[in-house]
Write an enzyme that holds these catalytic residues in place. Structure first.
Site, PDB file in Angstrom:
ATOM      1  N   CYS A 191       0.760   2.488   9.410  1.00 29.50           N
ATOM      2  CA  CYS A 191       1.888   1.722   8.855  1.00 29.50           C
ATOM      3  C   CYS A 191       2.896   2.615   8.142  1.00 29.50           C
ATOM      4  CB  CYS A 191       1.371   0.626   7.939  1.00 29.50           C
ATOM      5  SG  CYS A 191       0.363  -0.602   8.811  1.00 29.50           S
ATOM      6  N   SER A 468      -3.463  -2.295  -2.311  1.00 26.05           N
ATOM      7  CA  SER A 468      -3.064  -1.534  -1.142  1.00 26.05           C
ATOM      8  C   SER A 468      -2.113  -0.416  -1.541  1.00 26.05           C
ATOM      9  CB  SER A 468      -2.372  -2.463  -0.143  1.00 26.05           C
ATOM     10  OG  SER A 468      -1.671  -1.728   0.822  1.00 26.05           O
TER      11      SER A 468
END
Length: 552
Positions: A191, A468
């Site tokens: 990502c 995260s």
């Protein structure tokens, strides 16, 4: 050669027979055998193309006179398992990956290892195995995903999480959300921001176990294939030179990694993974080390999620070498540390430069004068808590507010999305630590929901779990000791005042010491019906301040 023990001599005729059943020739059996540890699979976008990376690595090995033998590990995509029971298997998979690589490299005594990870726990798991095994090894990742485009703006997966909150408060339509989810992740790769995977891929080259630019070359660039071939060729040189991880993963290498981590504002999860890798290398890397470097290393890269820049821009600006050149100008890098190039860091940086002073700020003109991460201590976190300081709004660097306590991520998320969290409150999510979760789930959904409903500038989130690498806002995780071990976070009650002082590195529960002791004396651990791997994991794992490592 190490592999001789399974292939050389009269007694090994049966073994050679089995190798020939694989189609290997006598010449291939006689050559150095290279284990290719590949985490390729069809359930992680960052791993879908790793077969292509592996083929390039094998080509490099063969060009240099070696015999590549590929095997596979598991892999968990944090984005896909986010917000449900699957996330309990993310961090815990790190130990399985390290153990599986160790098992294969001990069962089959390879002469060297090439490690091919790309996401979150797979990268540190493979690096832990390399340190533990101490045979010549090199890492080549799959590289970062390119950003998507939505209405002329760069988008990544974190923006999709935040858009869920925007839909909840009426700031975005379901039709726009559908368009966002279709364009935010345009193809393969890890990502696109400086989240956990890309933080660790970048730090693998800083540690010296990957070639320069491993962390920043986009997954879809042909340059990535060339780097994979070079990595395959290079492993053969490492064997000839007997250049093993123990000669590379030194104290200086880890200090370089912490320095660069502070400069690019990496994921808070690096404070789990770097100490865990260091432990395998026989080095103590404490949380205090991160604070020491935070005070002297400026924040030079304003990367997503806290800033606007992504990995392809950092690569164009000179990549990690360009950033290290800036840090070296203030003696913040150990230039004599050895790397898998066979040269020192200083040799590798010769001729490298910062090509874009906006993406990589000159050291005299940083985004912040202190590093991107901070470790907080206090009566709520006696052994530490971690926050991505560079992604916190200035208004929340110091905050005092009443606690809203939840014993699971799901409970907190429902209240956030229903608009029931008030301005100024401190959301406390506990029993989500390594032992209590078990598995120390990442909580991107709550932080993204807070941002999506417009509360990231006036609400803090605290947890003994973790956030995260894509989280932003006053999200403070890794609180140690965790609630499941009877840490102070287990004693917090609704309405208790909590004081956060990120510049002062403090996190305190504002109740009398005697009251805290009395509450903890009445505390009893909650019972969870666990089975299988998570049951074994919960018994062995320690709080986050250890790197969530197993008891020895």
């Amino acid at each position: 050669m190490r592999s001789d023990m399974m292939k050389k001599g009269l007694e090994r005729a049966p073994h050679r027979s089995l190798f020939k059943a694989l189609g290997l020739t006598d010449e291939e059996i006689e050559q150095p055998m290279i284990g290719i540890a590949n985490s390729a699979n069809e359930v992680i976008p960052g791993h879908l193309h790793l077969h292509q990376i592996s083929e390039a690595v094998k080509a490099g090995v063969r060009m240099a006179g070696g015999t590549p033998l590929e095997f596979f590990t598991i892999g968990v995509c944090d984005g896909i398992v986010m917000g449900h029971e699957g996330m309990k298997y993310s961090l815990s998979s790190r130990e399985l990956i390290a153990d599986s690589v160790e098992s294969m490299a001990m069962a089959y005594p390879f002469d060297g290892l090439v490690l091919i990870p790309n996401c979150d726990k797979i990268i540190p798991g493979m690096l832990m195995a390399a340190a533990r095994l101490d045979i010549p090894a090199i890492l080549i990742s799959g590289g970062p995903m390119l950003t998507g485009d939505f209405q002329g703006k760069a988008f990544d997966v974190i923006k999709v999480f935040e858009c869920v909150g925007r839909v909840k408060v009426g700031e975005m339509t379901l039709e726009d959300l559908k368009e966002v989810e279709s364009c935010a992740c345009p193809g393969v790769g890890s990502c696109a921001g400086m989240f956990t995977a890309n933080s660790m891929n970048c730090l693998s080259e800083v540690l010296g176990l990957a070639l320069p630019y491993n962390g920043t070359i986009p997954a879809v660039f042909a340059e990535r294939i060339r780097l994979a071939k070079q990595s395959g060729t290079r492993i053969m040189d490492l064997i000839k030179q007997d250049l093993r991880p123990s000669k590379i993963l030194t104290k200086k290498a880890f200090e370089n990694a912490v320095s660069v981590d502070m400069a690019f504002g990496g994921s808070t999860n690096t404070t789990l993974h770097l100490p865990a890798i260091a432990r395998e290398a026989g080095i103590n890397l404490s949380l205090q080390t991160f604070n020491e470097f935070a005070e002297k290393v400026p924040h030079l890269c304003n990367m997503a999620p806290g800033g606007p820049h992504h990995l392809q821009q950092l690569h164009q600006a000179g990549g990690i070498p360009g950033l290290m050149v800036e840090l070296s100008r203030r003696n913040l890098i150990h230039l004599d540390a050895m790397t898998v190039t066979g040269k020192t860091v200083g040799d590798n940086l010769k001729g490298k430069k910062n090509r874009d002073p906006e993406i990589i700020r000159p050291i005299e003109n940083p985004y912040h004068t202190t590093g991107g991460l901070a470790v907080l201590f206090g009566n709520l976190a006696p052994q530490g808590a971690v926050v991505k300081r560079s992604a916190v709004d200035d208004a929340m660097l110091k905050h005092k507010g009443p606690a809203r306590v939840f014993d699971s991520e799901e409970e907190a998320l429902r209240m956030i999305l229903d608009g029931k969290i008030q301005k100024g409150e401190v959301v406390v999510i506990r029993y989500e630590g390594p032992k209590g979760g078990p598995g120390m789930r990442e909580m991107l959904a709550p932080t993204s929901a807070i941002a999506g409903v417009g509360r990231d500038r006036d609400v803090a989130l605290l947890t003994d779990g973790r956030f995260s690498g894509g989280s932003r806002g006053a999200a403070i995780g890794h609180i140690s000791p965790e609630a499941a071990e009877g840490g102070p976070i287990a004693a917090v009650q609704n309405g208790d005042m909590i004081e956060i002082d990120i510049p002062g590195k403090k996190l305190n529960l504002l109740i009398p010491e005697e009251e805290l002791k009395k509450r903890l004396s009445r505390w009893k651990p909650p019972k969870k019906d666990l089975k299988g791997y998570l049951k074994r994991y919960a018994k062995l794992v320690q709080s986050a301040n250890t790197g969530a490592t197993f008891e020895q």
